[in-house]
Write an enzyme that holds these catalytic residues in place. Sequence first.
Site, PDB file in Angstrom:
ATOM      1  N   HIS A  42      -2.679   1.408   6.704  1.00  0.00           N
ATOM      2  CA  HIS A  42      -3.055   1.304   5.290  1.00  0.00           C
ATOM      3  C   HIS A  42      -3.253   2.693   4.704  1.00  0.00           C
ATOM      4  CE1 HIS A  42      -4.308  -0.932   1.806  1.00  0.00           C
ATOM      5  NE2 HIS A  42      -5.443  -0.260   1.727  1.00  0.00           N
ATOM      6  N   HIS A  64      -5.943   1.655  -4.140  1.00  0.00           N
ATOM      7  CA  HIS A  64      -4.959   1.213  -3.153  1.00  0.00           C
ATOM      8  C   HIS A  64      -4.495  -0.208  -3.454  1.00  0.00           C
ATOM      9  CE1 HIS A  64      -8.233  -0.946  -0.626  1.00  0.00           C
ATOM     10  NE2 HIS A  64      -8.804  -0.518  -1.719  1.00  0.00           N
ATOM     11  N   CYS A 112       0.812  -1.229   0.000  1.00  0.00           N
ATOM     12  CA  CYS A 112       0.000   0.000   0.000  1.00  0.00           C
ATOM     13  C   CYS A 112       0.842   1.273   0.000  1.00  0.00           C
ATOM     14  CB  CYS A 112      -0.993  -0.012   1.159  1.00  0.00           C
ATOM     15  SG  CYS A 112      -0.259   0.109   2.813  1.00  0.00           S
TER      16      CYS A 112
END
Length: 205
Positions: A162, A174, A111
């Site tokens: 994240h 993402h 990520c």
Amino acid sequence: MRKTLISLFLLCLGMAQAAGVYTVKSGDTLSSISKKTNVSIETLVKLNNLSSSTLSIGQKIKLGSASTGSTQSKTQTAQKPAGNSKVKVIAASWRGAPYVYGGVSRRGVDCSGFTMQVMREMGVSLPHSSAGQFRYGTPVAKSSLREGDLVFFNTTGRGISHVGVYLGSGQFIHASTPRTGVIVSNINESYYRNTYVGARRVLGN
């Protein structure tokens, strides 16, 4: 004879540039072409109807009317408020890339590696860490999100874990999981709504 051929080549090259055409060479990106030609990435995308930041060697890129000095400066200034839309093209070109923990390439990316590489092409340097990236830029309210903002989540219960790139209309892109790779999700889905921490603006003001 050789000098004549070289002169003709240079003349043709100059004419091509004057006509507003750039030929893609090895290692070129939209960002590097923008810097070489003084034409904004936004303009390059619009003129060439690009849906991806992927370029091919030998590809002809339209530059529009050649402009320099104050005229170009005025054009760039006028485009600046909407300039972040080009991040959508760059980010979308990663869609479908595999998820690999610690990865930073199209062969595999995690990520924060994904957001780091996207922003790198936009001219912004970020660390390879979602928590570290949260310390960059300026805070943005969820109601004020715009294209290119970084959105952060606590998916582990132990703090920021994240990050993704906001695309507008509630969508963000993402590097999600090893099963899905790089995907587009809705920030208002229950999972992301419940784990959302905040957002940072690292592109412009």
